[in-house]
Design a protein around this motif. Structure first.
Motif, mmCIF file in Angstrom:
data_model
loop_
_atom_site.group_PDB
_atom_site.id
_atom_site.type_symbol
_atom_site.label_atom_id
_atom_site.label_comp_id
_atom_site.label_asym_id
_atom_site.label_seq_id
_atom_site.Cartn_x
_atom_site.Cartn_y
_atom_site.Cartn_z
ATOM 1 N N MET A 271 0.825 -1.203 0.000
ATOM 2 C CA MET A 271 0.000 0.000 0.000
ATOM 3 C C MET A 271 0.861 1.254 0.000
ATOM 4 O O MET A 271 0.537 2.245 -0.670
ATOM 5 N N THR A 272 1.969 1.223 0.708
ATOM 6 C CA THR A 272 2.870 2.380 0.750
ATOM 7 C C THR A 272 3.435 2.678 -0.627
ATOM 8 O O THR A 272 3.461 3.841 -1.072
ATOM 9 N N ILE A 273 3.884 1.660 -1.328
ATOM 10 C CA ILE A 273 4.440 1.863 -2.665
ATOM 11 C C ILE A 273 3.361 2.364 -3.617
ATOM 12 O O ILE A 273 3.588 3.297 -4.407
ATOM 13 N N PHE A 274 2.169 1.783 -3.538
ATOM 14 C CA PHE A 274 1.075 2.238 -4.397
ATOM 15 C C PHE A 274 0.759 3.707 -4.134
ATOM 16 O O PHE A 274 0.569 4.492 -5.070
ATOM 17 N N ASP A 275 0.705 4.100 -2.868
ATOM 18 C CA ASP A 275 0.411 5.492 -2.514
ATOM 19 C C ASP A 275 1.457 6.452 -3.070
ATOM 20 O O ASP A 275 1.136 7.594 -3.440
ATOM 21 N N PRO B 50 -16.178 -17.350 -13.043
ATOM 22 C CA PRO B 50 -16.373 -16.069 -13.717
ATOM 23 C C PRO B 50 -15.329 -15.044 -13.280
ATOM 24 O O PRO B 50 -14.719 -15.167 -12.224
ATOM 25 N N LEU B 51 -15.132 -14.054 -14.129
ATOM 26 C CA LEU B 51 -14.213 -12.967 -13.810
ATOM 27 C C LEU B 51 -14.737 -12.189 -12.604
ATOM 28 O O LEU B 51 -15.827 -11.640 -12.644
ATOM 29 N N LYS B 52 -13.956 -12.172 -11.528
ATOM 30 C CA LYS B 52 -14.320 -11.388 -10.343
ATOM 31 C C LYS B 52 -13.103 -10.609 -9.878
ATOM 32 O O LYS B 52 -12.559 -10.835 -8.806
ATOM 33 N N VAL B 53 -12.678 -9.709 -10.745
ATOM 34 C CA VAL B 53 -11.534 -8.858 -10.425
ATOM 35 C C VAL B 53 -11.970 -7.405 -10.338
ATOM 36 O O VAL B 53 -11.506 -6.672 -9.475
ATOM 37 N N TYR B 54 -12.883 -6.979 -11.200
ATOM 38 C CA TYR B 54 -13.269 -5.567 -11.227
ATOM 39 C C TYR B 54 -14.473 -5.274 -10.337
ATOM 40 O O TYR B 54 -14.454 -4.332 -9.543
ATOM 41 N N GLN B 55 -15.510 -6.065 -10.468
ATOM 42 C CA GLN B 55 -16.755 -5.730 -9.785
ATOM 43 C C GLN B 55 -16.612 -5.575 -8.270
ATOM 44 O O GLN B 55 -17.139 -4.616 -7.701
ATOM 45 N N PRO B 56 -15.895 -6.468 -7.551
ATOM 46 C CA PRO B 56 -15.836 -6.308 -6.094
ATOM 47 C C PRO B 56 -15.072 -5.074 -5.631
ATOM 48 O O PRO B 56 -15.235 -4.638 -4.488
ATOM 49 N N TYR B 57 -14.239 -4.504 -6.499
ATOM 50 C CA TYR B 57 -13.328 -3.451 -6.048
ATOM 51 C C TYR B 57 -13.630 -2.087 -6.655
ATOM 52 O O TYR B 57 -12.976 -1.103 -6.320
ATOM 53 N N LEU B 58 -14.614 -2.023 -7.547
ATOM 54 C CA LEU B 58 -15.025 -0.744 -8.112
ATOM 55 C C LEU B 58 -16.080 -0.097 -7.229
ATOM 56 O O LEU B 58 -17.058 -0.735 -6.850
ATOM 57 N N LYS B 59 -15.899 1.157 -6.905
ATOM 58 C CA LYS B 59 -16.875 1.865 -6.093
ATOM 59 C C LYS B 59 -18.155 2.132 -6.886
ATOM 60 O O LYS B 59 -19.252 2.097 -6.334
ATOM 61 N N ILE C 9 -8.666 0.169 -3.102
ATOM 62 C CA ILE C 9 -7.297 -0.258 -3.374
ATOM 63 C C ILE C 9 -6.817 -1.354 -2.430
ATOM 64 O O ILE C 9 -6.285 -2.388 -2.872
ATOM 65 N N LEU C 10 -6.961 -1.170 -1.127
ATOM 66 C CA LEU C 10 -6.376 -2.128 -0.197
ATOM 67 C C LEU C 10 -6.949 -3.535 -0.368
ATOM 68 O O LEU C 10 -6.174 -4.509 -0.436
ATOM 69 N N PRO C 11 -8.270 -3.714 -0.456
ATOM 70 C CA PRO C 11 -8.774 -5.070 -0.693
ATOM 71 C C PRO C 11 -8.268 -5.673 -1.995
ATOM 72 O O PRO C 11 -8.000 -6.871 -2.075
ATOM 73 N N LEU C 12 -8.105 -4.835 -3.021
ATOM 74 C CA LEU C 12 -7.613 -5.331 -4.290
ATOM 75 C C LEU C 12 -6.166 -5.818 -4.160
ATOM 76 O O LEU C 12 -5.806 -6.900 -4.645
ATOM 77 N N LEU C 13 -5.327 -5.023 -3.487
ATOM 78 C CA LEU C 13 -3.933 -5.434 -3.290
ATOM 79 C C LEU C 13 -3.857 -6.700 -2.438
ATOM 80 O O LEU C 13 -3.028 -7.588 -2.699
ATOM 81 N N LEU D 112 -6.634 -17.347 1.865
ATOM 82 C CA LEU D 112 -7.039 -16.129 2.566
ATOM 83 C C LEU D 112 -7.992 -15.343 1.686
ATOM 84 O O LEU D 112 -7.966 -15.438 0.467
ATOM 85 N N LYS D 113 -8.835 -14.553 2.317
ATOM 86 C CA LYS D 113 -9.751 -13.674 1.601
ATOM 87 C C LYS D 113 -9.419 -12.224 1.929
ATOM 88 O O LYS D 113 -8.924 -11.933 3.006
ATOM 89 N N PRO D 114 -9.685 -11.315 0.939
ATOM 90 C CA PRO D 114 -10.354 -11.520 -0.355
ATOM 91 C C PRO D 114 -9.453 -12.206 -1.369
ATOM 92 O O PRO D 114 -8.242 -12.222 -1.229
ATOM 93 N N ARG D 115 -10.098 -12.772 -2.391
ATOM 94 C CA ARG D 115 -9.392 -13.422 -3.488
ATOM 95 C C ARG D 115 -10.046 -13.034 -4.812
ATOM 96 O O ARG D 115 -11.227 -12.691 -4.861
ATOM 97 N N PHE D 116 -9.237 -13.089 -5.880
ATOM 98 C CA PHE D 116 -9.784 -12.871 -7.210
ATOM 99 C C PHE D 116 -10.499 -14.128 -7.680
ATOM 100 O O PHE D 116 -10.119 -15.243 -7.338
ATOM 101 N N GLY D 117 -11.523 -13.939 -8.502
ATOM 102 C CA GLY D 117 -12.103 -15.047 -9.237
ATOM 103 C C GLY D 117 -11.451 -15.091 -10.607
ATOM 104 O O GLY D 117 -11.261 -14.047 -11.239
ATOM 105 N N GLY D 118 -11.093 -16.280 -11.073
ATOM 106 C CA GLY D 118 -10.414 -16.354 -12.358
ATOM 107 C C GLY D 118 -10.649 -17.675 -13.045
ATOM 108 O O GLY D 118 -11.442 -18.489 -12.591
ATOM 109 N N TYR D 119 -9.949 -17.884 -14.120
ATOM 110 C CA TYR D 119 -10.098 -19.103 -14.885
ATOM 111 C C TYR D 119 -9.235 -20.211 -14.312
ATOM 112 O O TYR D 119 -8.314 -19.986 -13.546
#
Length: 219
Positions: free
Chosen positions: A56-60, A87-96, A136-140, A150-157
């Motif tokens: 998070m520090t580097i991203f900031d 299914p793709l679950k990378v954008y929807q959970p982390y977009l405001k 950002i933090l949940p996504l990272l 561990l959660k959260p996790r991405f959904g992927g193929y």
């Protein structure tokens, strides 16, 4: 996405190992040599809290609220296997604002890595947005949790965990957190990321330091 990369990063393949594709870059090793596992409950929470804080520090440092960015996700899948595909679950959970999903672009490319199996491919999703559009933090954390239950996790193929990277089109900087072990930062010029190196060089493995200092023209 393609127009921007052709203009500013013509040699960038938009896949992992960005550091080795770029003239100017930094490879950060996260976790300070702690172990992600312990003998009590299996997961070393101190290790993960440290990695969250470092990422998070580097991203900031790289992405400010008004910076324009492209959020890129590489999904690896079989062309033919339809069963057991999450299914793709990378954008929807982390977009405001979920309406931003209508701006999502997708392109399909050949599988970019050595692979004995035929029929695999990479789907690359990209979304133009701003830092404040994202949780950002949940996504990272989801990127960090790739190898752990561990959660959260991405959904992927089924054939691989998705890779997520960010391109700051305001500063022409790219950030890729590949998992809990580290992240890569690249730039079009050394001056942009040299201060990042000077501030956080203790997060860089000794075996990487000489190469990075040569890349960043540090005497």
């Amino acid at each position: 996405m393609n127009d921007y990369l052709q203009t500013y990063h013509p040699n960038l393949r938009r896949t992992p190992h960005l550091y080795h594709q770029s003239e100017f870059g930094i490879h950060f090793s996260l976790g300070d040599d702690l172990s992600p596992l312990n003998d009590v409950d299996g997961i070393n929470n101190d290790y993960f809290q440290l990695v969250y804080q470092q990422a998070m520090t580097i991203f900031d440092e790289l992405f400010h609220p008004d910076d324009e960015l492209i959020w890129v996700t590489n999904m690896y899948k079989s062309k033919y296997e339809k069963k057991n595909v999450r299914p793709l679950k990378v954008y929807q959970p982390y977009l405001k604002d979920k309406r931003a999903l209508y701006r999502l672009h997708v392109h399909t490319y050949p599988y970019p890595f050595e692979n004995d199996e035929e029929g695999d491919e990479m789907q690359q999703f990209s979304l133009n947005c701003k830092r404040n559009d994202i949780r950002i933090l949940p996504l990272l954390k989801s990127a960090i949790h790739e190898d752990f239950p561990l959660k959260p996790r991405f959904g992927g193929y089924a054939i691989g965990y998705p890779d997520v990277l960010f391109v700051n089109t305001t500063k022409n900087v790219t950030f890729f957190l590949y998992d809990d072990r580290g992240c890569e930062v690249t730039s079009l010029n050394a001056d942009t990321i040299r201060p990042l190196y000077e501030t956080y060089k203790s997060w860089i493995a000794e075996y990487d330091r000489q190469d990075i200092e040569e890349r960043l023209r540090i005497k």
